[in-house]
Scaffold this motif. Structure first.
Motif, mmCIF file in Angstrom:
data_model
loop_
_atom_site.group_PDB
_atom_site.id
_atom_site.type_symbol
_atom_site.label_atom_id
_atom_site.label_comp_id
_atom_site.label_asym_id
_atom_site.label_seq_id
_atom_site.Cartn_x
_atom_site.Cartn_y
_atom_site.Cartn_z
ATOM 1 N N ASN A 5 -4.990 6.874 1.541
ATOM 2 C CA ASN A 5 -5.809 6.353 2.633
ATOM 3 C C ASN A 5 -5.901 4.837 2.426
ATOM 4 O O ASN A 5 -5.169 4.277 1.595
ATOM 5 C CB ASN A 5 -7.196 7.024 2.679
ATOM 6 C CG ASN A 5 -7.883 6.994 1.315
ATOM 7 O OD1 ASN A 5 -7.965 5.949 0.657
ATOM 8 N ND2 ASN A 5 -8.377 8.140 0.875
ATOM 9 N N SER A 6 -6.794 4.164 3.136
ATOM 10 C CA SER A 6 -6.861 2.704 3.039
ATOM 11 C C SER A 6 -7.364 2.216 1.690
ATOM 12 O O SER A 6 -7.225 1.034 1.377
ATOM 13 C CB SER A 6 -7.766 2.155 4.144
ATOM 14 O OG SER A 6 -9.092 2.637 3.990
ATOM 15 N N ARG A 39 -12.454 -1.786 -1.388
ATOM 16 C CA ARG A 39 -11.357 -2.606 -0.849
ATOM 17 C C ARG A 39 -11.592 -4.099 -1.086
ATOM 18 O O ARG A 39 -11.287 -4.942 -0.262
ATOM 19 C CB ARG A 39 -11.170 -2.322 0.647
ATOM 20 C CG ARG A 39 -10.899 -0.855 0.952
ATOM 21 C CD ARG A 39 -10.641 -0.579 2.413
ATOM 22 N NE ARG A 39 -9.363 -1.150 2.799
ATOM 23 C CZ ARG A 39 -9.208 -1.936 3.864
ATOM 24 N NH1 ARG A 39 -10.237 -2.296 4.597
ATOM 25 N NH2 ARG A 39 -8.010 -2.400 4.176
ATOM 26 N N ARG A 98 -5.768 -8.014 -1.645
ATOM 27 C CA ARG A 98 -5.135 -6.792 -1.143
ATOM 28 C C ARG A 98 -3.632 -7.019 -1.070
ATOM 29 O O ARG A 98 -3.169 -8.152 -0.973
ATOM 30 C CB ARG A 98 -5.659 -6.423 0.242
ATOM 31 C CG ARG A 98 -7.132 -6.068 0.267
ATOM 32 C CD ARG A 98 -7.571 -5.657 1.649
ATOM 33 N NE ARG A 98 -9.021 -5.614 1.743
ATOM 34 C CZ ARG A 98 -9.680 -5.539 2.884
ATOM 35 N NH1 ARG A 98 -9.002 -5.498 4.025
ATOM 36 N NH2 ARG A 98 -10.999 -5.511 2.894
ATOM 37 N N THR A 102 -0.146 -5.865 1.138
ATOM 38 C CA THR A 102 0.313 -5.296 2.408
ATOM 39 C C THR A 102 1.839 -5.360 2.444
ATOM 40 O O THR A 102 2.467 -5.988 1.595
ATOM 41 C CB THR A 102 -0.248 -6.097 3.605
ATOM 42 O OG1 THR A 102 0.148 -7.481 3.483
ATOM 43 C CG2 THR A 102 -1.764 -6.037 3.663
ATOM 44 N N GLU A 158 -8.575 -5.045 8.540
ATOM 45 C CA GLU A 158 -7.791 -3.808 8.509
ATOM 46 C C GLU A 158 -6.590 -3.897 7.566
ATOM 47 O O GLU A 158 -5.918 -2.898 7.317
ATOM 48 C CB GLU A 158 -7.303 -3.458 9.923
ATOM 49 C CG GLU A 158 -8.426 -3.109 10.883
ATOM 50 C CD GLU A 158 -9.210 -1.892 10.419
ATOM 51 O OE1 GLU A 158 -8.595 -0.946 9.890
ATOM 52 O OE2 GLU A 158 -10.446 -1.909 10.569
ATOM 53 N N GLY A 188 -4.133 -3.871 4.496
ATOM 54 C CA GLY A 188 -4.205 -3.131 3.243
ATOM 55 C C GLY A 188 -3.041 -2.194 3.008
ATOM 56 O O GLY A 188 -1.966 -2.333 3.606
ATOM 57 N N LEU A 218 -2.211 0.822 3.785
ATOM 58 C CA LEU A 218 -1.631 1.743 4.759
ATOM 59 C C LEU A 218 -0.252 1.288 5.233
ATOM 60 O O LEU A 218 0.539 2.100 5.733
ATOM 61 C CB LEU A 218 -2.578 1.911 5.958
ATOM 62 C CG LEU A 218 -3.874 2.684 5.660
ATOM 63 C CD1 LEU A 218 -4.783 2.677 6.881
ATOM 64 C CD2 LEU A 218 -3.570 4.126 5.235
#
Length: 258
Positions: free
Chosen positions: A62-63, A84, A189, A191, A243, A245, A247
């Motif tokens: 998940n995130s 997070r 984070r 990405t 948002e 991250g 995912l």
């Protein structure tokens, strides 16, 4: 019988009273050296070396959770960052045994010592494959929190540790994260917005007066370069809602990992 200073001859194989004492001293010295070496081992945080297993899929549960074989032992580990904000941990799996290592424990002995000379130091980190070799890397920061609305330039650690990582999150291959400023890192984070297999590093950093800027870093020239030209501005309470991250790495279920 008068006392004599003349030396006495010893029978062959005889032991003087000083010899047992010398042996005891030698044994004590040896034990002391072992204790010092063991203490240094603990202080330096030397942990089990990573294995040599080929890279396995890195995917998002998940995130706030990843699956990755962090130490290359052939077993998928769990990476959690519930808030997070870069204060997460790795749960290493070996059969039914679990070992949890937090990002705050990743700092080396000398890094901890340097930070001890400052106040309000905090550790942040995130995991992603920044160099595209298939192993999870760790981007690690150790910086000084603001005083009120005034940022402080107290960044002791800004480095990337390339995987596979040991179980203390150390690595034999470490490089600098080149930062545009050295203020407090609220969070980090990873990405992969362009899905090229090389993670971007998202750094949320203080700019003072209650503001947080997001900077983007990418693998470049043997390390990670964070660009001051790619920045978004947030208020301190709002920045975690971004948002961006894990995912981006793909869902584990969709990839057949779960």
């Amino acid at each position: 019988m008068p006392f004599s200073d003349d030396p006495k001859e010893l029978a062959p194989g005889a032991v003087t009273s000083s010899q047992p004492r010398r042996r005891r001293l030698a044994a004590a010295s040896g034990a002391g050296l072992v204790a010092i070496a063991f203490g240094t081992w603990l202080l330096l945080g030397i942990g089990p070396e990573p294995g040599g297993h080929a890279p396995m899929t890195i995917c998002a549960v998940n995130s706030a959770s990843l699956r990755a074989d962090v130490d290359a032992d052939g077993h998928l580990d769990e990476i959690h960052d519930q808030d997070r904000d870069g204060t997460g941990s790795v749960v290493f799996r070996r059969g039914d045994h679990r070992t949890t290592v937090g990002v705050g424990e990743a700092r080396g002995f000398w890094q901890k010592l340097r930070g001890a000379l400052k106040e309000d130091m905090e550790t942040r980190g995130t995991f992603g494959d920044f160099d595209g070799d298939g192993y999870a890397d760790l981007a690690l920061f150790y910086s000084q929190d603001d005083v009120g609305d005034s940022p402080r330039d107290g960044m002791v650690v800004h480095e990337v540790r390339y995987g596979p990582l040991a179980r203390d999150l150390s690595s034999e291959r470490t490089a600098t994260i080149r930062m545009p400023i050295s203020t407090f890192v609220y969070g980090a984070r990873a990405t992969d917005t362009d899905h090229d297999g090389r993670a971007e590093l998202q750094v949320f950093q203080s700019v003072g007066d209650g503001g947080v800027s997001r900077y983007v870093g990418r693998q470049e020239g043997g390390g990670v370069s964070v660009s001051p030209g790619e920045a978004d501005f947030y208020g301190v309470p709002e920045w975690p809602a971004s948002e961006l991250g894990w995912l981006d790495f793909g869902a584990c279920r969709a990839l057949g990992v779960l």
